[in-house]
Scaffold this motif. Structure first.
Motif, PDB file in Angstrom:
ATOM      1  N   ALA A  38      48.248 -18.272  28.550  1.00 40.13           N
ATOM      2  CA  ALA A  38      49.136 -17.277  29.580  1.00 40.13           C
ATOM      3  C   ALA A  38      48.350 -16.938  30.279  1.00 40.13           C
ATOM      4  N   HIS A  39      46.597 -17.028  30.582  1.00 36.84           N
ATOM      5  CA  HIS A  39      45.960 -16.399  31.864  1.00 36.84           C
ATOM      6  C   HIS A  39      46.676 -16.457  32.841  1.00 36.84           C
ATOM      7  N   PRO A  40      46.815 -15.878  33.908  1.00 37.25           N
ATOM      8  CA  PRO A  40      46.951 -16.555  34.885  1.00 37.25           C
ATOM      9  C   PRO A  40      46.537 -18.024  35.668  1.00 37.25           C
ATOM     10  N   LEU A  41      44.911 -17.939  34.883  1.00 39.53           N
ATOM     11  CA  LEU A  41      44.666 -18.916  35.939  1.00 39.53           C
ATOM     12  C   LEU A  41      44.421 -20.516  35.293  1.00 39.53           C
ATOM     13  N   LEU A  42      45.357 -20.803  33.947  1.00 42.34           N
ATOM     14  CA  LEU A  42      46.082 -21.434  33.173  1.00 42.34           C
ATOM     15  C   LEU A  42      47.578 -21.887  33.517  1.00 42.34           C
ATOM     16  N   ARG A  43      48.062 -20.869  34.213  1.00 42.61           N
ATOM     17  CA  ARG A  43      49.493 -21.370  33.794  1.00 42.61           C
ATOM     18  C   ARG A  43      49.691 -20.622  35.580  1.00 42.61           C
ATOM     19  N   SER A  44      49.483 -20.952  36.272  1.00 44.12           N
ATOM     20  CA  SER A  44      49.676 -20.299  37.915  1.00 44.12           C
ATOM     21  C   SER A  44      49.020 -20.963  39.123  1.00 44.12           C
ATOM     22  N   GLY A  45      48.319 -22.665  38.281  1.00 46.09           N
ATOM     23  CA  GLY A  45      48.199 -23.594  38.642  1.00 46.09           C
ATOM     24  C   GLY A  45      47.026 -23.204  39.692  1.00 46.09           C
ATOM     25  N   LYS A  46      45.859 -22.000  40.122  1.00 47.13           N
ATOM     26  CA  LYS A  46      44.784 -22.139  41.067  1.00 47.13           C
ATOM     27  C   LYS A  46      43.904 -22.480  40.377  1.00 47.13           C
ATOM     28  N   THR A  47      43.975 -22.885  41.753  1.00 43.93           N
ATOM     29  CA  THR A  47      41.724 -23.554  41.810  1.00 43.93           C
ATOM     30  C   THR A  47      40.926 -22.133  41.598  1.00 43.93           C
ATOM     31  N   ILE A  48      40.080 -22.611  40.574  1.00 40.16           N
ATOM     32  CA  ILE A  48      38.761 -21.655  40.805  1.00 40.16           C
ATOM     33  C   ILE A  48      37.755 -22.119  41.374  1.00 40.16           C
ATOM     34  N   LYS A  49      37.156 -21.031  42.481  1.00 40.48           N
ATOM     35  CA  LYS A  49      36.978 -20.914  43.161  1.00 40.48           C
ATOM     36  C   LYS A  49      35.382 -20.650  42.774  1.00 40.48           C
ATOM     37  N   SER A  50      34.963 -19.738  42.138  1.00 39.88           N
ATOM     38  CA  SER A  50      33.886 -18.847  42.006  1.00 39.88           C
ATOM     39  C   SER A  50      33.450 -18.872  39.914  1.00 39.88           C
ATOM     40  N   ILE A  51      32.345 -18.607  39.953  1.00 43.82           N
ATOM     41  CA  ILE A  51      32.760 -18.402  38.487  1.00 43.82           C
ATOM     42  C   ILE A  51      30.934 -17.733  38.738  1.00 43.82           C
ATOM     43  N   ASN A  52      30.915 -16.305  38.164  1.00 42.83           N
ATOM     44  CA  ASN A  52      29.618 -15.626  38.107  1.00 42.83           C
ATOM     45  C   ASN A  52      29.536 -14.647  36.636  1.00 42.83           C
ATOM     46  N   TYR A  53      28.813 -14.570  36.039  1.00 41.80           N
ATOM     47  CA  TYR A  53      28.012 -13.830  35.013  1.00 41.80           C
ATOM     48  C   TYR A  53      26.727 -12.724  35.121  1.00 41.80           C
ATOM     49  N   GLN A  54      26.421 -12.763  36.507  1.00 42.21           N
ATOM     50  CA  GLN A  54      26.256 -11.228  36.805  1.00 42.21           C
ATOM     51  C   GLN A  54      27.216  -9.948  37.224  1.00 42.21           C
ATOM     52  N   ILE A  55      26.783  -9.579  35.591  1.00 46.58           N
ATOM     53  CA  ILE A  55      27.963  -8.648  35.396  1.00 46.58           C
ATOM     54  C   ILE A  55      27.681  -7.504  36.703  1.00 46.58           C
ATOM     55  N   SER A  56      26.169  -7.198  36.930  1.00 46.51           N
ATOM     56  CA  SER A  56      26.296  -5.775  37.648  1.00 46.51           C
ATOM     57  C   SER A  56      24.626  -5.637  38.370  1.00 46.51           C
ATOM     58  N   ALA A  57      24.090  -4.882  39.193  1.00 48.04           N
ATOM     59  CA  ALA A  57      22.187  -5.259  39.514  1.00 48.04           C
ATOM     60  C   ALA A  57      21.637  -5.940  38.132  1.00 48.04           C
ATOM     61  N   ASN A  58      21.503  -5.206  37.719  1.00 42.44           N
ATOM     62  CA  ASN A  58      20.641  -5.154  36.725  1.00 42.44           C
ATOM     63  C   ASN A  58      20.729  -6.278  35.430  1.00 42.44           C
ATOM     64  N   CYS A  59      22.418  -6.531  35.158  1.00 43.90           N
ATOM     65  CA  CYS A  59      22.502  -6.631  34.210  1.00 43.90           C
ATOM     66  C   CYS A  59      23.310  -8.534  34.527  1.00 43.90           C
ATOM     67  N   SER A  60      22.777  -9.760  34.232  1.00 45.65           N
ATOM     68  CA  SER A  60      23.209 -11.211  34.416  1.00 45.65           C
ATOM     69  C   SER A  60      23.328 -11.536  32.848  1.00 45.65           C
ATOM     70  N   ARG A  61      25.159 -12.311  32.801  1.00 44.67           N
ATOM     71  CA  ARG A  61      24.741 -12.955  30.955  1.00 44.67           C
ATOM     72  C   ARG A  61      23.435 -13.603  31.018  1.00 44.67           C
ATOM     73  N   LEU A  62      23.168 -14.623  32.343  1.00 44.35           N
ATOM     74  CA  LEU A  62      22.686 -15.741  32.101  1.00 44.35           C
ATOM     75  C   LEU A  62      21.596 -16.093  31.830  1.00 44.35           C
ATOM     76  N   GLN A  63      20.522 -14.291  32.262  1.00 53.00           N
ATOM     77  CA  GLN A  63      19.337 -14.180  31.730  1.00 53.00           C
ATOM     78  C   GLN A  63      19.039 -14.000  29.963  1.00 53.00           C
TER      79      GLN A  63
END
Length: 163
Positions: A38-63
């Motif tokens: 039911a998430h809007p990204l799956l139900r409304s036909g939206k196009t995903i522009k970007s995904i960012n794992y950088q949560i804050s200046a000091n926190c990246s989930r990619l690290q």
């Protein structure tokens, strides 16, 4: 469902139980975080522009660098710790939360280069992250989640309320 009070911003936690030392009582649950149907990204036909794992200046989930059997170096997450932010082409931004208290084992870097996987295969190749709850907390953590049947009841109530 409705994480942080945001209507329809639902997440799905897929669990995989593993036995340790061949003792059926002793297990841990790896949790895979995905978007719920039911998430809007799956139900409304939206196009995903970007995904960012950088949560804050000091926190990246990619690290997040995990090593060894004890998963040393894994970032610790609370239930409402942000995992990533997803922007859609209509300007909306969605924060995806862990929903599970535990250690971040991995994030899905494949969705960075192919964001359509989130929408096309949300429960397989389009997963967001893998989280490992603490062994002693795993049962109580996952008991607080909705089952598939309970989630379907939530969706039915939403449909009836909007009719």
């Amino acid at each position: 469902a409705d994480v942080k009070g945001r209507p329809c911003e639902d997440f799905c936690v897929l669990q995989h139980s593993n036995r340790r030392h061949n003792i059926s009582i002793s297990f841990f649950r790896i949790c895979v975080i995905t978007l719920a149907e039911a998430h809007p990204l799956l139900r409304s036909g939206k196009t995903i522009k970007s995904i960012n794992y950088q949560i804050s200046a000091n926190c990246s989930r990619l690290q997040n660098k995990v090593s060894g059997k004890s998963k040393r170096g894994a970032q610790f997450l609370t239930e409402l710790a942000p995992l990533c932010r997803i922007s859609s082409s209509d300007g909306e931004e969605y924060t995806i939360y862990s929903c599970i208290r535990g250690r971040l084992i991995e994030v899905n870097e494949n969705i960075l280069s192919n964001p359509a996987l989130l929408q096309e295969k949300p429960s397989t190749e389009g997963y967001i992250a893998v989280v490992l709850p603490k062994f002693e907390e795993s049962k109580s953590i996952t008991q607080g989640l909705l089952t598939q049947k309970e989630y379907e009841e939530v969706l039915l109530k939403r449909r009836n309320a909007s009719s």
